[in-house]
Design an enzyme around this catalytic site. Sequence first.
Site, PDB file in Angstrom:
ATOM      1  N   GLY A 118      41.947  32.611  43.533  1.00  0.00           N
ATOM      2  CA  GLY A 118      43.369  32.922  43.650  1.00  0.00           C
ATOM      3  C   GLY A 118      44.184  31.658  43.830  1.00  0.00           C
ATOM      4  O   GLY A 118      44.422  30.909  42.882  1.00  0.00           O
ATOM      5  N   GLY A 119      44.592  31.386  45.061  1.00  0.00           N
ATOM      6  CA  GLY A 119      45.489  30.275  45.385  1.00  0.00           C
ATOM      7  C   GLY A 119      45.098  28.950  44.744  1.00  0.00           C
ATOM      8  O   GLY A 119      45.969  28.213  44.248  1.00  0.00           O
ATOM      9  N   GLU A 123      35.325  41.096  46.734  1.00  0.00           N
ATOM     10  CA  GLU A 123      36.429  40.379  47.373  1.00  0.00           C
ATOM     11  C   GLU A 123      36.695  40.990  48.751  1.00  0.00           C
ATOM     12  O   GLU A 123      37.505  41.925  48.874  1.00  0.00           O
ATOM     13  CB  GLU A 123      37.695  40.491  46.517  1.00  0.00           C
ATOM     14  CG  GLU A 123      37.622  39.749  45.209  1.00  0.00           C
ATOM     15  CD  GLU A 123      38.985  39.179  44.797  1.00  0.00           C
ATOM     16  OE1 GLU A 123      39.019  38.013  44.427  1.00  0.00           O
ATOM     17  OE2 GLU A 123      39.998  39.894  44.860  1.00  0.00           O
ATOM     18  N   LYS A 176      47.990  35.705  40.322  1.00  0.00           N
ATOM     19  CA  LYS A 176      48.810  36.667  41.079  1.00  0.00           C
ATOM     20  C   LYS A 176      50.260  36.588  40.581  1.00  0.00           C
ATOM     21  O   LYS A 176      50.469  36.428  39.390  1.00  0.00           O
ATOM     22  CB  LYS A 176      48.658  36.438  42.582  1.00  0.00           C
ATOM     23  CG  LYS A 176      47.164  36.399  42.974  1.00  0.00           C
ATOM     24  CD  LYS A 176      46.893  36.490  44.424  1.00  0.00           C
ATOM     25  CE  LYS A 176      45.375  36.504  44.660  1.00  0.00           C
ATOM     26  NZ  LYS A 176      45.002  36.677  46.040  1.00  0.00           N
ATOM     27  N   HIS A 189      42.460  45.406  42.480  1.00  0.00           N
ATOM     28  CA  HIS A 189      42.590  44.305  43.437  1.00  0.00           C
ATOM     29  C   HIS A 189      43.134  44.857  44.754  1.00  0.00           C
ATOM     30  O   HIS A 189      43.994  45.740  44.748  1.00  0.00           O
ATOM     31  CB  HIS A 189      43.521  43.220  42.871  1.00  0.00           C
ATOM     32  CG  HIS A 189      43.435  41.951  43.648  1.00  0.00           C
ATOM     33  ND1 HIS A 189      44.031  41.809  44.879  1.00  0.00           N
ATOM     34  CD2 HIS A 189      42.792  40.780  43.404  1.00  0.00           C
ATOM     35  CE1 HIS A 189      43.752  40.594  45.346  1.00  0.00           C
ATOM     36  NE2 HIS A 189      43.007  39.955  44.463  1.00  0.00           N
ATOM     37  N   GLY A 222      42.931  34.745  50.758  1.00  0.00           N
ATOM     38  CA  GLY A 222      44.108  34.005  51.226  1.00  0.00           C
ATOM     39  C   GLY A 222      44.057  33.589  52.681  1.00  0.00           C
ATOM     40  O   GLY A 222      45.075  33.184  53.240  1.00  0.00           O
ATOM     41  N   SER A 260      39.294  32.851  49.157  1.00  0.00           N
ATOM     42  CA  SER A 260      39.442  31.526  49.772  1.00  0.00           C
ATOM     43  C   SER A 260      38.474  30.468  49.252  1.00  0.00           C
ATOM     44  O   SER A 260      38.076  29.570  50.001  1.00  0.00           O
ATOM     45  CB  SER A 260      39.338  31.632  51.301  1.00  0.00           C
ATOM     46  OG  SER A 260      40.454  32.332  51.796  1.00  0.00           O
TER      47      SER A 260
HETATM   48  P1  13P Z   1      42.361  33.446  47.215  1.00  0.00           P
HETATM   49  O1  13P Z   1      41.421  32.584  46.395  1.00  0.00           O
HETATM   50  O2  13P Z   1      43.756  32.929  47.250  1.00  0.00           O
HETATM   51  O3  13P Z   1      41.782  33.755  48.568  1.00  0.00           O
HETATM   52  O4  13P Z   1      42.462  34.844  46.432  1.00  0.00           O
HETATM   53  C1  13P Z   1      41.318  35.472  46.001  1.00  0.00           C
HETATM   54  C2  13P Z   1      41.709  36.608  45.160  1.00  0.00           C
HETATM   55  O5  13P Z   1      42.332  37.552  45.621  1.00  0.00           O
HETATM   56  C3  13P Z   1      41.381  36.544  43.737  1.00  0.00           C
HETATM   57  O6  13P Z   1      41.610  37.751  43.109  1.00  0.00           O
END
Ligand code: 13P
Length: 259
Positions: free
Chosen positions: A234-235, A167, A9, A95, A173, A213
């Site tokens: 993501g995170g 997703e 991100k 996204h 998140g 997540s």
């Molecule tokens: P998180 O893993 O932070 O929930 O984000 C997922 C995401 O949006 C990947 O593109």
Amino acid sequence: MPLIIANLKCNPSTLREARRLFISLKKGLGNIRKAQVVVCPPFLYIPELIKIFGRAGKIKFGAQDCFWEKEGAFTGEVSPLSLKSIGVSFVILGHSERRINFAESDEMINKKLKAALSVGLLPILCVGETKKERREGRTFQVLKKELRVGLKGVSAKNASKIILAYEPIWAIGSGKPCELNEIIVEVLSIRKIIAALYRKKVAREVKVVYGGSIDAENISKYSTDSNLQGFLIGGASLNSREFMKIVGTIVKKNSDFNF
Ligand code: 13P
């Protein structure tokens, strides 16, 4: 081989931190053979990422968006051809953070997807419902519209190359991933929609990954079903140790995945 995509991100906020993350990932994953890892950093860090990993290595490089024209008077946009020319192979499109914050429509995403394919980039098309849509039982309809419009005019041959990322917006998140059995229901819905838009062979061949997540703690619950070809992280991809742990768990549990 499982497909594991890191979506950084808009992080980290400095080149110095990005470099530190890439060097640490390179040490841990540089020679990985049992998974296809794709790292998608902010545009500006892509050359540094490629410099650190090397173009000929095992890790592939991705962008988080691209424009639908290859060049021209489009201030601030990034051409898919420019991305391809510097060594990028994948591009995340549609996204939910772009759909919500930048008003990207399915029609815009479709134009971007076709432009990406035309220069040989592999699109990772994100689809998924909001909490409200899920509560109202509209998940299938949402996925159907996002796929029908997003893939409009895309040939069966190209459609089978695309990676679809389920997703659910409410899981991103939130620290609360979707349960595996629910993911599988939606992955089967996605394949059903693809079969109706194309044919069964395309629905079987298309790769579907889950994002929302996933972290080093919960990944072991998620890596056992052959309906899923991988994960979009993501995170948890911002911490190299955590990301490497996720990759390690997936590899251990999924040697039969086929990408
Ligand atoms: P998180 O893993 O932070 O929930 O984000 C997922 C995401 O949006 C990947 O593109």
